[in-house]
Design an enzyme around this catalytic site. Sequence first.
Site, PDB file in Angstrom:
ATOM      1  N   ASP A 180      35.567  28.357  30.336  1.00  0.00           N
ATOM      2  CA  ASP A 180      34.443  28.917  31.077  1.00  0.00           C
ATOM      3  C   ASP A 180      35.030  29.973  32.016  1.00  0.00           C
ATOM      4  O   ASP A 180      35.699  29.656  33.002  1.00  0.00           O
ATOM      5  CB  ASP A 180      33.733  27.799  31.852  1.00  0.00           C
ATOM      6  N   LYS A 208      25.710  35.075  36.281  1.00  0.00           N
ATOM      7  CA  LYS A 208      26.573  35.336  37.421  1.00  0.00           C
ATOM      8  C   LYS A 208      27.103  36.777  37.374  1.00  0.00           C
ATOM      9  O   LYS A 208      26.321  37.694  37.395  1.00  0.00           O
ATOM     10  CB  LYS A 208      27.675  34.283  37.461  1.00  0.00           C
ATOM     11  N   ARG A 262      14.272  35.113  17.737  1.00  0.00           N
ATOM     12  CA  ARG A 262      15.149  33.942  17.949  1.00  0.00           C
ATOM     13  C   ARG A 262      16.391  34.043  17.063  1.00  0.00           C
ATOM     14  O   ARG A 262      17.471  33.567  17.412  1.00  0.00           O
ATOM     15  CB  ARG A 262      14.403  32.628  17.679  1.00  0.00           C
ATOM     16  N   TYR A 303      32.358  22.874  36.858  1.00  0.00           N
ATOM     17  CA  TYR A 303      30.974  23.003  37.334  1.00  0.00           C
ATOM     18  C   TYR A 303      30.238  21.680  37.051  1.00  0.00           C
ATOM     19  O   TYR A 303      30.331  21.131  35.948  1.00  0.00           O
ATOM     20  CB  TYR A 303      30.323  24.177  36.599  1.00  0.00           C
TER      21      TYR A 303
HETATM   22  C1  LIG Z   1      31.150  28.033  36.294  1.00  0.00           C
HETATM   23  C2  LIG Z   1      29.753  27.870  35.789  1.00  0.00           C
HETATM   24  N1  LIG Z   1      29.534  27.698  34.477  1.00  0.00           N
HETATM   25  C3  LIG Z   1      28.292  27.548  33.976  1.00  0.00           C
HETATM   26  C4  LIG Z   1      27.190  27.546  34.801  1.00  0.00           C
HETATM   27  C5  LIG Z   1      25.822  27.344  34.214  1.00  0.00           C
HETATM   28  O1  LIG Z   1      25.185  28.575  34.075  1.00  0.00           O
HETATM   29  P1  LIG Z   1      23.608  28.770  34.066  1.00  0.00           P
HETATM   30  O2  LIG Z   1      23.094  28.368  35.399  1.00  0.00           O
HETATM   31  O3  LIG Z   1      23.435  30.217  33.727  1.00  0.00           O
HETATM   32  O4  LIG Z   1      23.069  27.875  32.994  1.00  0.00           O
HETATM   33  C6  LIG Z   1      27.357  27.730  36.165  1.00  0.00           C
HETATM   34  C7  LIG Z   1      26.194  27.734  37.073  1.00  0.00           C
HETATM   35  O5  LIG Z   1      26.309  27.742  38.280  1.00  0.00           O
HETATM   36  C8  LIG Z   1      28.679  27.889  36.677  1.00  0.00           C
HETATM   37  O6  LIG Z   1      28.910  28.052  37.996  1.00  0.00           O
END
Ligand SMILES: Cc1ncc(COP(=O)(O)O)c(C=O)c1O
Length: 373
Positions: free
Chosen positions: A164, A189, A39, A92
């Site tokens: 992001d 992703k 961890r 998101y």
């Molecule tokens: C642009 C974006 N940021 C963050 C996330 C969150 O990621 P995670 O599902 O790996 O927690 C997503 C999930 O779809 C996303 O599309």
Amino acid sequence: MKITPKITPIYQTSVFKFEDLNELELYFGEPGSRYLYSRNGNPNSDELAEAVNKLEGGAGAIATGSGMAAIFAAIMACCQAGDHVLCAADIYGGSSALLNAELTRLGISATYVPFEQLEALQSFVQPTTRLLLCETISNPLLRVADLRRVAEECHRHGLKLVVDNTFATPLLTRPLALGADISLHSVTKYIAGHSDVTAGAVVATDPAIIARLKQIGVFYGLTLSPMESWLAVRGLKTLRLRVREHSHNALAIAQFLNNHPAVKEVYYPGLTSHPQHQLAAEQGNGLYGGMLSFKLTDETAAVNNFMQRVKRFPFAPSLAGVDSSISYPLGTSHRSLTPAQQEELGITVGLIRVSVGIEPVEELIADLEQALA
Ligand SMILES: Cc1ncc(COP(=O)(O)O)c(C=O)c1O
């Protein structure tokens, strides 16, 4: 016999052994020289963090258990109870749900900034505002933020810019080079890329923020397991090839959809009709990514009919795998918004988000053609 693997093995262990107390003290004396407990740190998660850090041009990074953990860590690295954050309205749905449902309970409040006002924050900033969170290319309507200008505006008001960069990937855009303070990913992703890993990463430039990120990762237990880290590192090695192919295919599909009579609107930064096309071309290194959205008529039956007919695009609410898929923002990623917010952002009944894979594009187009017929 000395065994030297070419690839970092999976250190599938939760803990590491010490010879004696002297060795333990070495661990605490020389940061990074040894491992104690997975961890706190593991060679596989460190390898992933360093690989993403290098791609993003940062000064340090952490790997996290998900993209959500990455967003949480980034906000917590800059904020405490009583603070306020700004967040792009085009974001998101999970990010806004985290802010609205959880961070408010910790005393961190949020205000949403319409896309058009990301470069004019004056009226949104409060004395306690610490940061702005936005996406390089927004989910799900593919709006492209002018990161250099947004960073300048943030810094003018003493705010950190947290980006992001999941949709864009560092192949298109490196937010830190444009002035952002933190760049983060849902590694789930494109970075991992094969729809088989849930992970995240946060990259920063300021050593104080990096130290905070590391502590938050360990204390909140946001860190990533060895196996997931290893898979993500393996995926990342082909990121360059994949993103080129995703982008190439997505452009061809966007052009096809744009000319189809059943399609009301297409959202893809690579189309010359996209409102930020010029910016996307410059900021995206000539690539526009593998994500696009399009609108059918605003009727559930039309959407269901399309989903049932299409064969190469399973309805799977994630994105960025090598195989194509579609998602439905109204019912999945942006479900937690109020109907008024959904309407305002343009997330309507007929909106379908497409994650374009790296399959032969003519096969994908033929499938869309028969499904839309
Ligand atoms: C642009 C974006 N940021 C963050 C996330 C969150 O990621 P995670 O599902 O790996 O927690 C997503 C999930 O779809 C996303 O599309």
